[in-house]
Each structure stands twice: as structure tokens, then as C-alpha cells.
Design a protein around this motif. Structure first.
Motif, PDB file in Angstrom:
ATOM      1  N   VAL A 182       0.914  -1.146  -0.283  1.00 48.32           N
ATOM      2  CA  VAL A 182       0.121  -0.001   0.060  1.00 48.32           C
ATOM      3  C   VAL A 182       0.999   1.290   0.009  1.00 48.32           C
ATOM      4  O   VAL A 182       0.176   2.417  -0.268  1.00 48.32           O
ATOM      5  CB  VAL A 182      -1.040  -0.050   1.339  1.00 48.32           C
ATOM      6  CG1 VAL A 182      -1.870  -1.040   1.040  1.00 48.32           C
ATOM      7  CG2 VAL A 182      -0.211  -0.114   2.616  1.00 48.32           C
ATOM      8  N   LYS A 186      -0.011   6.405  -4.813  1.00 45.35           N
ATOM      9  CA  LYS A 186      -0.737   7.221  -4.056  1.00 45.35           C
ATOM     10  C   LYS A 186      -1.321   6.575  -3.013  1.00 45.35           C
ATOM     11  O   LYS A 186      -2.234   5.667  -3.381  1.00 45.35           O
ATOM     12  CB  LYS A 186      -1.478   8.029  -5.179  1.00 45.35           C
ATOM     13  CG  LYS A 186      -2.115   9.417  -4.535  1.00 45.35           C
ATOM     14  CD  LYS A 186      -2.894  10.138  -5.635  1.00 45.35           C
ATOM     15  CE  LYS A 186      -4.143  10.716  -5.130  1.00 45.35           C
ATOM     16  NZ  LYS A 186      -5.093  10.966  -6.005  1.00 45.35           N
ATOM     17  N   ALA A 187      -1.476   7.149  -1.865  1.00 44.30           N
ATOM     18  CA  ALA A 187      -2.364   6.544  -0.780  1.00 44.30           C
ATOM     19  C   ALA A 187      -3.675   6.874  -1.070  1.00 44.30           C
ATOM     20  O   ALA A 187      -3.823   7.759  -1.719  1.00 44.30           O
ATOM     21  CB  ALA A 187      -1.746   7.191   0.539  1.00 44.30           C
ATOM     22  N   TYR A 188      -4.294   5.889  -0.266  1.00 45.87           N
ATOM     23  CA  TYR A 188      -6.245   6.240  -0.394  1.00 45.87           C
ATOM     24  C   TYR A 188      -6.610   7.148   0.494  1.00 45.87           C
ATOM     25  O   TYR A 188      -6.316   6.687   1.883  1.00 45.87           O
ATOM     26  CB  TYR A 188      -6.574   4.760  -0.394  1.00 45.87           C
ATOM     27  CG  TYR A 188      -8.059   4.759  -0.273  1.00 45.87           C
ATOM     28  CD1 TYR A 188      -8.633   4.603   0.822  1.00 45.87           C
ATOM     29  CD2 TYR A 188      -8.939   4.978  -1.462  1.00 45.87           C
ATOM     30  CE1 TYR A 188     -10.089   4.614   0.952  1.00 45.87           C
ATOM     31  CE2 TYR A 188     -10.223   5.105  -1.394  1.00 45.87           C
ATOM     32  CZ  TYR A 188     -10.950   4.865  -0.185  1.00 45.87           C
ATOM     33  OH  TYR A 188     -12.192   4.802  -0.048  1.00 45.87           O
ATOM     34  N   GLY A 190     -10.181   8.157   1.651  1.00 48.45           N
ATOM     35  CA  GLY A 190     -11.618   7.957   1.499  1.00 48.45           C
ATOM     36  C   GLY A 190     -12.367   9.364   1.616  1.00 48.45           C
ATOM     37  O   GLY A 190     -13.145   9.780   0.858  1.00 48.45           O
ATOM     38  N   SER A 191     -11.817  10.217   2.486  1.00 45.05           N
ATOM     39  CA  SER A 191     -12.516  11.588   2.633  1.00 45.05           C
ATOM     40  C   SER A 191     -12.178  12.572   1.584  1.00 45.05           C
ATOM     41  O   SER A 191     -13.089  13.339   1.027  1.00 45.05           O
ATOM     42  CB  SER A 191     -12.105  12.310   3.856  1.00 45.05           C
ATOM     43  OG  SER A 191     -10.504  12.411   3.919  1.00 45.05           O
ATOM     44  N   ALA A 193     -12.081  11.256  -1.640  1.00 48.17           N
ATOM     45  CA  ALA A 193     -12.472  10.477  -2.815  1.00 48.17           C
ATOM     46  C   ALA A 193     -13.765  10.641  -3.380  1.00 48.17           C
ATOM     47  O   ALA A 193     -14.568  11.328  -2.905  1.00 48.17           O
ATOM     48  CB  ALA A 193     -12.431   8.990  -2.671  1.00 48.17           C
ATOM     49  N   GLN A 194     -13.850  10.328  -4.745  1.00 49.77           N
ATOM     50  CA  GLN A 194     -14.966  10.300  -5.428  1.00 49.77           C
ATOM     51  C   GLN A 194     -16.461   9.651  -4.677  1.00 49.77           C
ATOM     52  O   GLN A 194     -16.309   8.648  -4.521  1.00 49.77           O
ATOM     53  CB  GLN A 194     -15.054   9.755  -6.955  1.00 49.77           C
ATOM     54  CG  GLN A 194     -16.072   9.904  -7.925  1.00 49.77           C
ATOM     55  CD  GLN A 194     -15.937   8.985  -9.034  1.00 49.77           C
ATOM     56  OE1 GLN A 194     -16.974   8.620  -9.796  1.00 49.77           O
ATOM     57  NE2 GLN A 194     -14.789   8.912  -9.470  1.00 49.77           N
ATOM     58  N   ALA A 195     -17.442  10.309  -4.671  1.00 52.47           N
ATOM     59  CA  ALA A 195     -18.485   9.757  -3.977  1.00 52.47           C
ATOM     60  C   ALA A 195     -19.279   8.929  -5.253  1.00 52.47           C
ATOM     61  O   ALA A 195     -19.678   9.409  -6.244  1.00 52.47           O
ATOM     62  CB  ALA A 195     -19.628  10.863  -3.451  1.00 52.47           C
ATOM     63  N   ALA A 196     -19.660   7.712  -4.809  1.00 52.24           N
ATOM     64  CA  ALA A 196     -20.454   6.869  -5.696  1.00 52.24           C
ATOM     65  C   ALA A 196     -21.856   7.234  -5.677  1.00 52.24           C
ATOM     66  O   ALA A 196     -22.516   7.367  -4.487  1.00 52.24           O
ATOM     67  CB  ALA A 196     -20.017   5.551  -5.245  1.00 52.24           C
TER      68      ALA A 196
END
Lengths: 210, 110
Positions: A182, A186-188, A190-191, A193-196
Motif C-alpha cells: 500500500v 498514491k495513498a488512498y 476516503g474523505s 475520494a469520488q462519491a459513488a
């Protein structure tokens, strides 16, 4: 085709098919001219066969010797129960989601150096179609990898393509299955990120899930 | 079909495959559940993408540690399917971007 129907058809075949060679033998073989065969005594009784019966018995023994010996099969069972935790009084409450469950066999271990060789149950349908499962590999600090073991490739999965030996039921991955740390790329977050956007499908209630 | 038509079709399929391979992004996200003590990862859940032209992708199962899934796909609009069971599916619309990773916000599952 249901298992019951298959069983009935097999029994019918066992009863009817031997009539064909028996008819041929009795019609065309002279009862007096063929050699006799005497079997071992069973419960004090000796079996003596002559003519067509002896020939049929020999054919039966030959077929018995050459019968298909692949009888291993499996069915899917539902296993249910409850897991309880026994803890010291001052211990923090256990988290049931920390439980990792495995089914043994098969024992899936990775050798030193990363090699593996696992015995995996693969479903075959009545018409001979093979339904390969997927392989899921997880390691702490690495991205999980799902490897489809079936030959039908599509996008989404890792690009490792297995080789198949259908006669010996063997799947070989010639190139390594790469598990990426990991920390690579680039690290993930969530805040950020693209909203599904949900498609109009109601979220199932907890009570409905079995 | 003439020989020229056949060759043209083969070249077109090869070009499309090459394009798909060249512009892959890794769509990644996280599934979680909410309990009395807060959030926890939803592990072992199958996730896949569907595209009107490329069709359904293979399944990726959320990993054991963070509930993350990873799917590689060409850029475009997809339906993200979360397979809670063979009869219960949650669906979302997402856009896979022409970059190394397309990050999708965490999704709560029952």
C-alpha cells in the motif's frame, strides 16, 4: 437434471443394458459347446457356469476391472452456528469481526520463497462444465488480490493467466502473482475520494440477509 | 466475409484490446459496516464494474484488513456493483478517470 432422476436412469441402465449382451450370447452360442467355469465356494455353495453364462460372467469380470474409478464428488452444505467468547472480567469486549474463519482441508499455506501448491475443490456440473472459484490473497500492508482461476478473462482482474492441464486437473500460474504494498503509489484517502452515486436500488435491511 | 474484412476486424479488435490495456486505471474503494462500537471493515464482499460496452468485469473481493477492493478498468462511466449475496446487489454510478488510481469514497453496507 435432478440427482434422483440421474439415480433412476442409472438403475434402469444397470437393469436393461446387460440384457443386450446376454441376448446375443444366448442366441448365438451353443449351450453345450462352450467351456464351463467354476467359481470359488461362497458360504459352502459352488457356482458352476456353462456356455453363454460363463462367457457373460467373463465379460462382466472384465468390465468390472475396467470400470470408471473416479467416484469422488462433493456437495455444498450449509454450516450454521454461533461463536462465543470467554474472557477475563477486566478484558475489553471482543470484536466478532476480528474472527478469521477457514475451512480445512484444504490447508492453504505459502512456502518460504512465495511458492504454493493447494488442493482446491472445483465444481463440475452434470453436463461437464467446470466452475472454477476465485483465489483471494490478502496480506497486511499489501493490496488484496483476487485471481480468477477460470479461463474466461475479462477486465478488472490481475493480468496473471493460468495454464490448464485438464487431464491431470492442474492449474499453474507461470508468472508470479504480484501483491503490491500500500506504500507504492498514491495513498488512498476516503474523505477526498469520488462519491459513488447510488442507482435506485433499496439498501437491503439487516433482517433480510441470510 | 472477405479476407480483407476479416483482417480489418482482427486489426480492430487488437487495437481495441491494446487501447484498453494502455489506459487502465485502478478503481479502488472501501466497504464498511457500522456497529455499536463504530465502523469496521466489511471483508470478503464481491465487487465488480459493469460498462455498457465492455460488459461486466471480474469480481474483486474486499480484503481482510481494510475492506478495500481493487479493479482495473479503462476510463469511463461504470456501474459499481456490490454483491452482498447472489440475490442482493447494491449499485452505484462512478466515473473511472484516466489516471493511475480512481478513488471511490467508502460505502456503508448492511
Amino acid at each position: 437434471m435432478s440427482e434422483t432422476l440421474v439415480a433412476v436412469l442409472v438403475l434402469m441402465a444397470i437393469a436393461i443394458v446387460p440384457i443386450v449382451p446376454a441376448f446375443v450370447l444366448y442366441k448365438y452360442l451353443d449351450k453345450q459347446s462352450a467351456a464351463t467355469a467354476e467359481g470359488p465356494a461362497v458360504y459352502g455353495l459352488k457356482v458352476k457356469l456353462g456356455g453363454p453364462a460363463a462367457v457373460y460372467a467373463l465379460i462382466f469380470v472384465a468390465l468390472l476391472y475396467e470400470r470408471p474409478r473416479e467416484t469422488q464428488h462433493f456437495h455444498t452444505w450449509t454450516v450454521e452456528g454461533v461463536i462465543a467468547f470467554e474472557q477475563a472480567p477486566d478484558e475489553a469486549e471482543a470484536n466478532v469481526n476480528d474472527v478469521v474463519a477457514r475451512v480445512v482441508p484444504p490447508r492453504l499455506t505459502v512456502f518460504h520463497g512465495g511458492g504454493f501448491s493447494w488442493e482446491v475443490a472445483v465444481t463440475e456440473t452434470d453436463d461437464g462444465r467446470v466452475q472454477f472459484p476465485d483465489l483471494q490473497l490478502d496480506a497486511r500492508g499489501f493490496r488484496g488480490v483476487t485471481v480468477p482461476m477460470g479461463p474466461n478473462r475479462t477486465y478488472g482482474s490481475v493480468s496473471v493467466v493460468p495454464e490448464y492441464d485438464m487431464k491431470h486437473r492442474r492449474i499453474t500460474f507461470k508468472s508470479p502473482i504480484v501483491m503490491q504494498s500500500v506504500s507504492v503509489g498514491k495513498a488512498y484517502f476516503g474523505s477526498k475520494a469520488q462519491a459513488a452515486a447510488p442507482v435506485a436500488t433499496p439498501v437491503p435491511a439487516l433482517a433480510v440477509i441470510k | 466475409m472477405t479476407r480483407r474484412d476479416f483482417v480489418a476486424k482482427v486489426l480492430m479488435v487488437s487495437a481495441l484490446s491494446a487501447t484498453l490495456r494502455a489506459q487502465q486505471t485502478i478503481v479502488r474503494g472501501r466497504l464498511f459496516r457500522r456497529g455499536p462500537r463504530g465502523e469496521y471493515p466489511a471483508t470478503g464482499i464481491g465487487v465488480r464494474l459493469t460498462h455498457p460496452r465492455y460488459g461486466p468485469s471480474s469480481l474483486s473481493y474486499t480484503d481482510s484488513y481494510r475492506g478495500m477492493y481493487y479493479l482495473s478498468a479503462p476510463p469511463g462511466e461504470y456501474t459499481l456493483e456490490i454483491w452482498l449475496s447472489k440475490d442482493q446487489v447494491m449499485r452505484f454510478t462512478i466515473r473511472a478517470l484516466p489516471q493511475e488510481f480512481t478513488d471511490i469514497a467508502p460505502i456503508q453496507v448492511p
